[in-house]
Write a protein that holds these residues in place. Structure first.
Motif, PDB file in Angstrom:
ATOM      1  N   GLN A  81       9.179  12.726 -47.377  1.00  0.00           N
ATOM      2  CA  GLN A  81       8.928  13.550 -46.184  1.00  0.00           C
ATOM      3  C   GLN A  81       9.064  12.730 -44.900  1.00  0.00           C
ATOM      4  OE1 GLN A  81       5.111  15.251 -47.219  1.00  0.00           O
ATOM      5  NE2 GLN A  81       6.051  17.145 -48.020  1.00  0.00           N
ATOM      6  N   SER A  82       8.557  11.488 -44.917  1.00  0.00           N
ATOM      7  CA  SER A  82       8.701  10.613 -43.742  1.00  0.00           C
ATOM      8  C   SER A  82      10.175  10.354 -43.464  1.00  0.00           C
ATOM      9  CB  SER A  82       8.005   9.265 -43.971  1.00  0.00           C
ATOM     10  OG  SER A  82       6.653   9.439 -44.274  1.00  0.00           O
ATOM     11  N   ALA A  83      10.912  10.014 -44.522  1.00  0.00           N
ATOM     12  CA  ALA A  83      12.344   9.743 -44.362  1.00  0.00           C
ATOM     13  C   ALA A  83      13.046  10.993 -43.821  1.00  0.00           C
ATOM     14  CB  ALA A  83      12.954   9.319 -45.691  1.00  0.00           C
ATOM     15  N   ALA A  84      12.733  12.153 -44.387  1.00  0.00           N
ATOM     16  CA  ALA A  84      13.376  13.401 -43.949  1.00  0.00           C
ATOM     17  C   ALA A  84      13.089  13.662 -42.473  1.00  0.00           C
ATOM     18  CB  ALA A  84      12.899  14.576 -44.812  1.00  0.00           C
ATOM     19  N   ASN A  85      11.859  13.406 -42.054  1.00  0.00           N
ATOM     20  CA  ASN A  85      11.519  13.598 -40.636  1.00  0.00           C
ATOM     21  C   ASN A  85      12.369  12.694 -39.737  1.00  0.00           C
ATOM     22  OD1 ASN A  85       9.619  15.528 -41.106  1.00  0.00           O
ATOM     23  ND2 ASN A  85       7.886  14.108 -41.109  1.00  0.00           N
ATOM     24  N   ASN A  86      12.508  11.433 -40.129  1.00  0.00           N
ATOM     25  CA  ASN A  86      13.304  10.495 -39.321  1.00  0.00           C
ATOM     26  C   ASN A  86      14.778  10.897 -39.280  1.00  0.00           C
ATOM     27  OD1 ASN A  86      11.003   9.011 -38.912  1.00  0.00           O
ATOM     28  ND2 ASN A  86      11.516   7.411 -40.397  1.00  0.00           N
TER      29      ASN A  86
END
Lengths: 427, 427
Positions: A81-86
């Motif tokens: 989820q963090s990667a997707a947000n970035n």
């Protein structure tokens, strides 16, 4: 790892367009799917993937998607989820508007920019199933506004239901709208031509084995495809200020991908070059994938010692590497002199895996020297543009004679008459 | 011209990938140029173009360029300069800057946008030598900032010195930096691989015969190429407010291009449809290229009568035409409902030749239904992008664990260790 001068270095590059036999197999599969649709799709899936399915089992259900979240660790969901947000934030910066230019004579010229309507993303099965690649292919399409994003992946990707739960979670987080458990050339043909179950798409993206790559080539024109990726590459440009152990670790992170991956250090410092060669050897032996990394380093790895940093920059521009790390005293001052590199990582903390997984820029980047003319995947890959021309009566009366001059010079009298008939009537 | 309902209309589309023999010929020529350079280039030019040249005669001289201006009419020079100014102005609006996103943690992400370094433009000889196509291929490259733009054209294009003076004037006005009198597959191979005289390019653009098209396919990957154009197409969407004689003239301006060109009227008005069919027949007989236009109209032309304007819009979106003219009461109100069309011409005065020659938008536009996923040529075709990643120490310490989580989940321990070694040392 061999240490050579810039003059003595010769890059090996190979393109794989498949054997004639592989091309025959792919052509036959594509023709079958075109002719028979689902029936051929299920037959080839049974034959090649050894999985027997009915047409209504092709699509992965919402229940399976929900179940996938139960099968993976919370730390994985958080990280993805963090990667997707970035990745979403970086690609959002690339949004472009339709524009128009309103002219004094009343004419309007412009470009209409729209998302593609339906995109297919291929996700390989087995060991090459990478959730990060799902994010990198799907999120740009989703941010561009593509309303229908279809994922296909072989039914043999493992896990309880035959589809890898990590892939399913990545797909859900990225914004995939349909998932089908089909793979290989038959999946590509189904995306291009459609079957009773799968509606055809406008563009097909994503990596795959040689059969998938050849099938994409085969259907290109009927649909668009992304570029065909070669083995992954890293080049590091460094001076004495760099840490040899960081460089070695970064080179190996590329070398572990596959035997044909290429990892190259370019440096004016013989001292650094030799230290990195030693450190690569040391760290290599500690890696789980040491056999692959060793083959890559032996065949495609090198430390290139240059006369100067400037000569190093020239070498980099000739290599046009997929990934370039710059670890020098003033990395920012060098970025402007790099003409050819897919992604540029600056300074000691911008290790390539930061970009592979997390920072936001896309990890699908031109390989094999094609950074000379190609670019990483971004929003531009999921839009289409239409020119807009509204010519006013005033403008046509003013420009008509010149337009006819050019048309007649090319022997296209019909073009001239389309203007003449208006001038005759409106003047 | 046949008049049919939307339900009964079936579009004919064909892709030409050449015969096996043509493919063999092209492969052999490309291999020859790669192996022997200039020698093979001169040999094939003598054999295929029946022109004997030495290596130092390949390049067109500045004197020849100057002489070309003496050979053409002033009215032509004026018209081509006006067109060039408009095309330049439109493409200048597409300029994009490199950008960066400076983050609170000190990291910087961005995209570096640069022009390609060297581009080759193919210009056909003989009857298909179109000065307007020189402008449309060259000006976007020049506006994008490409420093080296190389034109190749067969020595048999006519005129005193073997090169068409209209083509030379267009090249000079557009900003070509080098011109070589070579054509065919041998010219494409020379641009891709280089010879003693011709330095290789990064991208090859421009139309050509089947051998040129196959050669471009063959060298794709080594260099980039533009998309392969099919026969030209126009669709007109019109209601009762439109002038049948304007529509007929515009349809014929497309039909005169070649026998496989397609010209289609889509209208909810049977009255207009029948009037256009009659008018096409009348105007057709008065055209110099009536045999070509008639063949095109008979095989690929149609008047499609729809139930409503909305159904007409649906038909257009299915056709995804290269050129679309909208001649209805409120043309602007319809533009937003067109999903697929390469160039959209609005209102009674925006006749297609306005865009073919003069208004500014590019006339190289996706054909054969590919406007579903492709776009007219523009600045984006002559740039390349590099991602930029500067990750700060703070950002790496914060995100390192999540990056390693994703790397390890994909079985890429080497990727995780490139992060771990930094965390161990810097934390």
């Amino acid at each position: 790892m061999k240490v050579v001068s810039a003059r003595d270095f010769q890059l090996k590059r190979e393109n794989d367009y498949g054997t004639p036999e592989q091309n025959e197999v792919v052509k036959a599969i594509v023709a079958d799917i075109r002719a028979e649709g689902d029936a051929a799709l299920l037959r080839h899936t049974e034959q090649l993937d050894r999985v027997r399915l009915t047409a209504d089992q092709l699509r992965v259900t919402d229940e399976e998607l929900k179940a996938a979240y139960e099968q993976v660790e919370t730390s994985f969901v958080t990280a993805i989820q963090s990667a997707a947000n970035n990745i979403r934030a970086f690609h959002l910066k690339q949004k472009r508007n339709s524009w128009m230019d309103l002219q004094a004579d009343g004419s309007i010229l412009g470009q209409i920019i729209r998302p593609l309507k339906r995109v297919g993303v291929y996700v390989p099965g087995g060991k090459a199933a990478y959730p990060s690649s799902v994010l990198m292919n799907v999120i740009p399409a989703q941010v561009a506004g593509v309303p229908e994003i279809v994922m296909v992946t072989p039914p043999s990707t493992g896990g309880q239901d035959g589809v890898n739960p990590y892939i399913l979670v990545a797909a859900a987080e990225a914004g995939v709208t349909e998932i089908y458990r089909v793979g290989g050339a038959q999946a590509i043909a189904a995306l291009a031509y459609g079957t009773e179950t799968i509606t055809p798409v406008d563009k097909i993206c994503g990596p795959g084995n040689i059969y998938v790559a050849l099938a994409k080539r085969e259907v290109y024109g009927t649909v668009n495809i992304d570029s065909l990726a070669g083995p992954s590459e890293i080049a590091v440009l460094a001076d004495d200020s760099a840490d040899a152990s960081y460089i070695a670790a970064d080179l190996l992170s590329q070398a572990e991908h596959d035997e044909m991956a290429s990892a190259i250090l370019v440096t004016p410092s013989r001292k650094l070059g030799e230290a990195v060669a030693v450190e690569v050897q040391r760290q290599l032996e500690l890696l789980p994938r040491r056999d692959i990394a060793r083959a890559s380093v032996d065949s495609y790895g090198a430390v290139i010692i240059t006369e100067s940093l400037s000569e190093g920059i020239e070498v980099i521009n000739r290599l046009a590497p997929e990934h370039l790390e710059i670890m020098t005293e003033e990395p920012m001052a060098i970025a402007g002199r790099i003409e050819n590199a897919g992604a540029i990582f600056l300074g000691p903390y911008s290790s390539e895996p930061v970009g592979d997984y997390f920072a936001g820029p896309n990890h699908i980047i031109p390989t094999n020297g094609t950074a000379r003319f190609a670019s990483p995947v971004d929003l531009d890959d999921f839009i289409k543009k239409s020119s807009l021309i509204y010519y006013s009566k005033e403008a046509l009366l003013r420009d008509g004679e010149q337009i006819m001059e050019l048309a007649r010079r090319e022997g296209l009298e019909g073009h001239a008459r389309a203007i003449q008939i208006r001038l005759d009537q409106e003047r």
